[in-house]
Design an enzyme around this catalytic site. Structure first.
Site, short mmCIF file in Angstrom:
data_model
loop_
_atom_site.label_atom_id
_atom_site.label_comp_id
_atom_site.label_asym_id
_atom_site.label_seq_id
_atom_site.Cartn_x
_atom_site.Cartn_y
_atom_site.Cartn_z
N ASN A 170 40.36 31.20 42.78
CA ASN A 170 39.88 31.24 41.39
C ASN A 170 40.52 30.09 40.62
O ASN A 170 41.31 29.32 41.17
CB ASN A 170 40.17 32.60 40.75
CG ASN A 170 41.66 32.90 40.73
OD1 ASN A 170 42.44 32.19 40.11
ND2 ASN A 170 42.06 33.95 41.45
N PHE B 5 48.88 41.18 32.66
CA PHE B 5 47.98 40.33 31.88
C PHE B 5 46.58 40.88 32.04
O PHE B 5 46.24 41.44 33.09
CB PHE B 5 48.03 38.87 32.38
CG PHE B 5 49.05 38.05 31.64
CD1 PHE B 5 50.40 38.25 31.86
CD2 PHE B 5 48.65 37.09 30.72
CE1 PHE B 5 51.36 37.51 31.16
CE2 PHE B 5 49.60 36.34 30.02
CZ PHE B 5 50.94 36.55 30.24
N LYS C 123 42.78 49.15 30.29
CA LYS C 123 43.30 48.50 31.51
C LYS C 123 44.80 48.75 31.63
O LYS C 123 45.30 49.04 32.71
CB LYS C 123 43.00 47.00 31.49
CG LYS C 123 43.41 46.30 32.77
CD LYS C 123 43.00 44.84 32.84
CE LYS C 123 41.57 44.66 33.24
NZ LYS C 123 41.19 43.26 33.45
N LYS D 220 46.42 50.67 34.82
CA LYS D 220 47.40 50.02 35.69
C LYS D 220 48.75 50.74 35.65
O LYS D 220 49.55 50.62 36.56
CB LYS D 220 47.62 48.57 35.25
CG LYS D 220 46.37 47.72 35.27
CD LYS D 220 46.15 47.10 36.62
CE LYS D 220 44.99 46.13 36.58
NZ LYS D 220 44.79 45.44 37.85
#
Ligand code: CTP
Length: 403
Positions: free
Chosen positions: A209, A323, A337, A341
């Site tokens: 990426n 992040f 998120k 997580k």
């Protein structure tokens, strides 16, 4: 304030040497005791008399002067300083420092010290970009020497580019940050992930990426500057290893997870890597040949490093920061998120096309905790890193207690 701090300025012979005079004045205004060593060529740019007048101290320049050695030996000069700053740092003095050459008083003092050293490079853009300078800088950074700048701009030689010395105000700010913040994370261990991962398809092809690793590397460097014993687990990037940081290079997500688990226990974990979510189920060890039909890749999910580190248990770092790279409504997507997580904080940013976040030098982030969300202004990735490291330090030692 720099009250009672003893700063040794090593002034080398660059056109920017005149800026030292302002730096000395500003340091003394802040209460610092400033002592100066001039190289022989520095005396062509500034006179020892003006340096002595502003610093209020004798100026040292000659290793072989019996008077100098008698009054203040080179070992004593380095011992009597809380910080050494090479300003300006020419390509020549940086090369001598990198090789450990001690052929005058300035370089002998630099070789004899175990005190923190900062250097503010100043040179023509071609010298700055020369392979020799690049590798010298790399060595010096690895040795923990803090390199300030340089800036880009018009140069005294008429060219334009990188290599202009940072302003005295910036050097003063770095010195203040060193004394104010330095040591706030001493005694704590930090783990940072950075960069992309490469997931092999065959021996020559991989899935990757656009992550540059700039943000993660800057965070590792900022945590180390605050005194944390820092390990950086980095995927393949073009970033230099930050100075004063233990760097482990990996390729794949699974290697990254193993390296992180081996680095535990730590007090802090910051997962800034853009870990590939998937890998090819069965990467082959022979190059795939073009035989008419395009191959189809079967993918499988990679382990989630952030989620693994966030799991409750004895080895869980006391503060886990993730992040969230999002497109669209960042503030809506990031809090769930964080919860999914299981990390304590999440730094959310918008990576939509046009924001230039991936690979660029700036970032606009939001810091989201279980109970709060705050938006930081657009700033350089370095500044995001320094701000985050300070917030982490506040978490471990609230500001009042840090005094
Ligand atoms: N992360 C990780 N391991 C993975 C995937 C992500 O450690 N296999 C971490 C990243 O380092 C980052 C956070 O998880 O701190 C969020 O990464 P992001 O790519 O935004 O989220 P994903 O979990 O991949 O979710 P999605 O791509 O669906 O938004």
């Amino acid at each position: 304030m720099l009250q009672d701090k003893r700063i040794l300025l090593i002034i080398s012979g660059g056109i920017a040497a005149y800026k030292c005079l302002e730096l000395i004045r500003r340091l003394r205004e802040q209460g610092a005791a400033v002592r100066c060593v001039l190289t022989k060529s520095a005396t062509e740019f500034v006179t020892p008399l003006s340096v002595a007048a502003l610093s209020g101290d004798k100026v040292y320049s000659d290793l072989f002067s019996l008077t100098d050695e008698h009054e203040m030996g080179h070992i004593q000069l380095s011992r009597d300083a809380d910080l050494l700053v090479v300003v300006p740092a020419t390509a020549n003095i940086l090369a001598r420092m990198a090789l450990g050459i001690a052929d005058d008083l300035a370089t002998t003092v630099l070789l004899a010290t175990d005190t923190k050293v900062m250097a503010a490079p100043s040179m023509n853009v071609r010298m700055w970009e020369h392979e020799a300078t690049v590798s010298n800088l790399h060595r010096l950074r690895q040795r923990g020497i803090e390199i300030l700048g340089p800036d880009s701009g018009d140069m005294a030689c008429g060219e334009y580019g990188e290599g202009r010395m940072v302003e005295p105000a910036d050097i003063l700010a770095a010195i203040q940050a060193h004394f104010v913040d330095g040591g706030r994370l001493a005694g704590l261990r930090a783990l940072v992930t950075s960069g992309p991962t490469h997931e092999p398809i065959d021996p020559v092809r991989y899935i990757a990426n656009r992550s540059s690793g700039k943000q993660g590397h800057a965070i590792a460097s900022a945590l180390a500057k605050l005194g944390a014993d820092t390990t950086l687990v980095s995927g393949p990037t073009r970033e230099l290893d930050p100075g004063g940081v233990n760097v482990i290079h990996v390729e794949t997500a699974r290697e990254m997870l193993t390296a992180c688990e081996e680095a535990l226990p730590t007090d802090i974990a910051v997962c800034a890597a853009a870990v590939s979510d998937w890998r090819v189920k069965q990467a082959v060890d022979q190059k795939i040949k073009k035989d008419g039909a395009a191959p189809s890749l079967s993918l499988t999910e990679n382990p989630d490093i952030l989620q693994t580190l966030s799991q409750p248990g004895n080895d869980r770092p006391r503060l886990v920061v993730g992040f969230a790279a999002e497109t669209g409504d960042v503030l809506e997507k990031a809090p769930p998120k964080r919860a999914r997580k299981g990390c304590d904080w999440i730094v959310a940013n918008d990576v939509s096309p046009g924001t230039e976040t991936f690979g660029g030098n700036t970032n606009q982030v939001h810091l989201i905790t279980e109970s709060s969300s705050e938006s930081w202004p657009q700033m350089s990735k370095q500044d995001v890193a320094v701000t985050l490291a300070r917030r982490i330090a506040d978490q471990f030692h609230p500001p009042a207690a840090a005094e």
